[in-house]
Design an enzyme around this catalytic site. Structure first.
Site, PDB file in Angstrom:
ATOM      1  N   CYS A  81      -8.694  35.525  27.738  1.00  0.00           N
ATOM      2  CA  CYS A  81      -9.951  34.834  27.786  1.00  0.00           C
ATOM      3  C   CYS A  81     -11.070  35.844  27.667  1.00  0.00           C
ATOM      4  O   CYS A  81     -12.296  35.345  27.457  1.00  0.00           O
ATOM      5  CB  CYS A  81     -10.033  34.117  29.106  1.00  0.00           C
ATOM      6  SG  CYS A  81      -8.711  33.082  29.320  1.00  0.00           S
ATOM      7  N   HIS A 101     -18.626  32.402  32.943  1.00  0.00           N
ATOM      8  CA  HIS A 101     -17.184  31.986  32.598  1.00  0.00           C
ATOM      9  C   HIS A 101     -16.734  30.710  32.674  1.00  0.00           C
ATOM     10  O   HIS A 101     -16.219  30.075  32.000  1.00  0.00           O
ATOM     11  CB  HIS A 101     -16.259  33.010  33.143  1.00  0.00           C
ATOM     12  CG  HIS A 101     -14.778  33.018  32.672  1.00  0.00           C
ATOM     13  ND1 HIS A 101     -14.623  33.225  31.019  1.00  0.00           N
ATOM     14  CD2 HIS A 101     -13.685  32.699  32.984  1.00  0.00           C
ATOM     15  CE1 HIS A 101     -13.354  33.080  30.847  1.00  0.00           C
ATOM     16  NE2 HIS A 101     -12.727  32.760  31.983  1.00  0.00           N
ATOM     17  N   GLU A 125     -16.484  33.352  40.773  1.00  0.00           N
ATOM     18  CA  GLU A 125     -17.539  33.725  40.006  1.00  0.00           C
ATOM     19  C   GLU A 125     -18.797  33.545  40.724  1.00  0.00           C
ATOM     20  O   GLU A 125     -19.633  34.588  40.849  1.00  0.00           O
ATOM     21  CB  GLU A 125     -17.742  32.924  38.731  1.00  0.00           C
ATOM     22  CG  GLU A 125     -18.540  33.429  37.674  1.00  0.00           C
ATOM     23  CD  GLU A 125     -18.475  32.978  36.157  1.00  0.00           C
ATOM     24  OE1 GLU A 125     -19.073  33.504  35.289  1.00  0.00           O
ATOM     25  OE2 GLU A 125     -17.638  31.910  35.962  1.00  0.00           O
ATOM     26  N   LYS A 129     -18.519  25.691  28.590  1.00  0.00           N
ATOM     27  CA  LYS A 129     -17.266  25.268  28.250  1.00  0.00           C
ATOM     28  C   LYS A 129     -17.294  23.773  28.629  1.00  0.00           C
ATOM     29  O   LYS A 129     -16.362  23.126  28.230  1.00  0.00           O
ATOM     30  CB  LYS A 129     -16.310  25.898  29.353  1.00  0.00           C
ATOM     31  CG  LYS A 129     -16.003  27.600  28.645  1.00  0.00           C
ATOM     32  CD  LYS A 129     -15.117  28.112  29.677  1.00  0.00           C
ATOM     33  CE  LYS A 129     -14.527  29.555  29.246  1.00  0.00           C
ATOM     34  NZ  LYS A 129     -15.774  30.513  29.594  1.00  0.00           N
ATOM     35  N   HIS A 173     -12.740  25.516  26.461  1.00  0.00           N
ATOM     36  CA  HIS A 173     -12.392  26.977  26.618  1.00  0.00           C
ATOM     37  C   HIS A 173     -11.733  27.544  25.456  1.00  0.00           C
ATOM     38  O   HIS A 173     -10.463  27.326  25.180  1.00  0.00           O
ATOM     39  CB  HIS A 173     -11.429  27.110  28.042  1.00  0.00           C
ATOM     40  CG  HIS A 173     -11.365  28.524  28.535  1.00  0.00           C
ATOM     41  ND1 HIS A 173     -11.551  29.513  27.288  1.00  0.00           N
ATOM     42  CD2 HIS A 173     -10.999  29.100  29.675  1.00  0.00           C
ATOM     43  CE1 HIS A 173     -11.227  30.726  28.136  1.00  0.00           C
ATOM     44  NE2 HIS A 173     -11.039  30.359  29.354  1.00  0.00           N
ATOM     45  N   PHE A 185      -7.148  36.034  32.573  1.00  0.00           N
ATOM     46  CA  PHE A 185      -5.889  35.979  33.455  1.00  0.00           C
ATOM     47  C   PHE A 185      -5.408  37.429  33.022  1.00  0.00           C
ATOM     48  O   PHE A 185      -5.768  38.150  31.827  1.00  0.00           O
ATOM     49  CB  PHE A 185      -4.933  35.227  32.480  1.00  0.00           C
ATOM     50  CG  PHE A 185      -4.673  33.657  33.036  1.00  0.00           C
ATOM     51  CD1 PHE A 185      -5.603  33.341  33.987  1.00  0.00           C
ATOM     52  CD2 PHE A 185      -4.219  32.788  32.350  1.00  0.00           C
ATOM     53  CE1 PHE A 185      -5.567  31.945  34.688  1.00  0.00           C
ATOM     54  CE2 PHE A 185      -4.002  31.438  32.892  1.00  0.00           C
ATOM     55  CZ  PHE A 185      -4.856  31.052  33.803  1.00  0.00           C
TER      56      PHE A 185
END
Length: 402
Positions: free
Chosen positions: A162, A294, A305, A326, A331, A390
């Site tokens: 990502c 994010h 976050e 998003k 995403h 990830f």
């Protein structure tokens, strides 16, 4: 060290098939997430996504091209054509040799893989098309951009899940800033919205069945999207000399690794990347007005976050605006940071902060100004774009109004 500016932008995503339409959708807080439309979708538990609708590849590309272009490559080329047209840059002579392409992508030609696995394993065919490999390889889009626009310098693809797009744009920024390159085509793309792509993500049990609600106490998971965002990063003096319109200046970039868990995010890792971007940009926390988060809509990501932002910004965190687009476009995995950078450019150029839509209920662990549900007019000079992947790989970009 050279100054780096953005002179062109292009996109295709579920909100719009160009930059003006995408920004209009962001300003209106429109949702591009809808029911998925592809073969065997009825076998999936997750049936929604930020899918690009109303797109006909055959209206844009000829048959010979479609043999080579997976959907993610098609998106990349369309976005790049828009960015190149706006920039007005022409890669020829020495400029072609001193320019390159760096793109972010995670899944590569997943649609091509899915179709050919089905042909071999389900339908029992013993042959596949001879161009399957060059169609599905992760670097296909970068290679086709270099060929279409005559870019002969360093060109490659970054795959960091990502964070792929932010890592790619960070590398492009470094290449121009160091003087290695004069201009770069950069950004990212992704098209995982096929049966196998969604089925794989279902297994993680982090997907929402109804909506993406970043930072809301009622959030219940992420929603996949697809598309591309492409930018022209250019050395400032070169852009100025040719009279190019400058959209924003890229002023800092930082990366970090959590080194802790393959899927669970780390506050410390995210905070190091955010603080590193500020240091690289030479700006104080108090100078930052907006962060494009994010903000995936998962329980773990959003609170981690927010905690990282609070740690880095301290008492200035209460004055920050932070939103996740998003919630609107989904995403885009490897392409997500590139499409989200458009919201950062909009904040700097137009003074409009894209909202976090679908926000229903405050979460005490996400106690920041998340610009809920409606866009906001605000004058900001410095913005950040966060990407946390990830594998614990983090990448943060800093931009300034010019």
């Amino acid at each position: 060290m050279k100054r780096v500016v953005i002179t062109g932008a292009g996109t295709i995503n579920s909100l719009g098939q160009n930059v003006p339409d995408t920004l209009e959708a962001m300003r209106e807080g429109r949702c591009g997430i809808s029911e998925l439309e592809f073969r065997d979708v009825d076998r999936l538990a997750i049936k929604i996504g930020g899918q690009v609708k109303g797109y006909d590849p055959e209206a844009v590309f000829n048959r010979q091209q479609l043999v080579l272009y997976d959907r993610f490559t098609q998106f990349t080329l369309l976005a790049a054509r828009e960015a190149m047209a706006q920039s007005g840059i022409v890669f020829a002579g020495d400029l072609a040799v001193k320019s390159g392409v760096v793109l972010g992508n995670s899944g590569g030609g997943l649609t091509t893989q899915d179709e050919n696995y089905r042909a071999v394993y389900e339908e029992g065919k013993n042959r596949v098309h001879p161009f399957v490999v060059p169609k599905l390889m992760n670097n296909a889009a970068a290679s086709h951009l270099s060929m279409e626009f005559n870019v002969k310098g360093p060109s490659f693809t970054v795959a960091t899940a990502c964070a792929s797009s932010n890592h790619a744009m960070g590398q492009a920024f470094h290449m121009v800033r160091s003087g290695m390159c004069t201009a770069m085509i950069t950004g990212g793309s992704e098209s995982m919205l096929c049966f196998g792509g969604v089925k794989a993500w279902e297994g993680l049990r982090v997907m929402s069945k109804d909506a993406c609600r970043p930072f809301s106490a009622t959030r219940n998971g992420m929603v996949q999207g697809e598309g591309a965002g492409i930018f022209i990063f250019e050395e400032y003096e070169h852009a100025k000399a040719r009279g190019a319109e400058i959209l924003a200046e890229v002023i800092g970039f930082a990366m970090s690794s959590d080194a802790s868990d393959i899927v669970m995010p780390s506050k410390q890792g995210a905070a190091r990347a955010i603080a590193g971007a500020l240091k690289d940009a030479g700006v104080k926390p108090s100078e930052v007005g907006y962060i494009n988060a994010h903000g995936t809509g998962t329980a773990a990501n959003d609170k981690t976050e927010c905690a990282a932002v609070a740690d880095v910004f301290g008492r200035h965190a209460d004055k920050l605006m932070i939103s996740s687009t998003k919630s609107m476009h989904g995403h885009l995995i490897g392409g997500t940071g590139a499409v989200e950078l458009l919201a950062c450019v909009m904040a700097l150029r137009d003074g409009v902060i894209a909202p976090t839509i679908n926000y229903e209920e405050p979460d005490p662990e996400c106690a920041l100004d998340v610009v809920p549900n409606e866009a906001r007019e605000a004058n900001v000079d410095v913005v950040l774009s966060n990407a946390f992947a990830f594998g614990g790989l983090n990448a943060v970009l800093a931009l300034r109004k010019l």
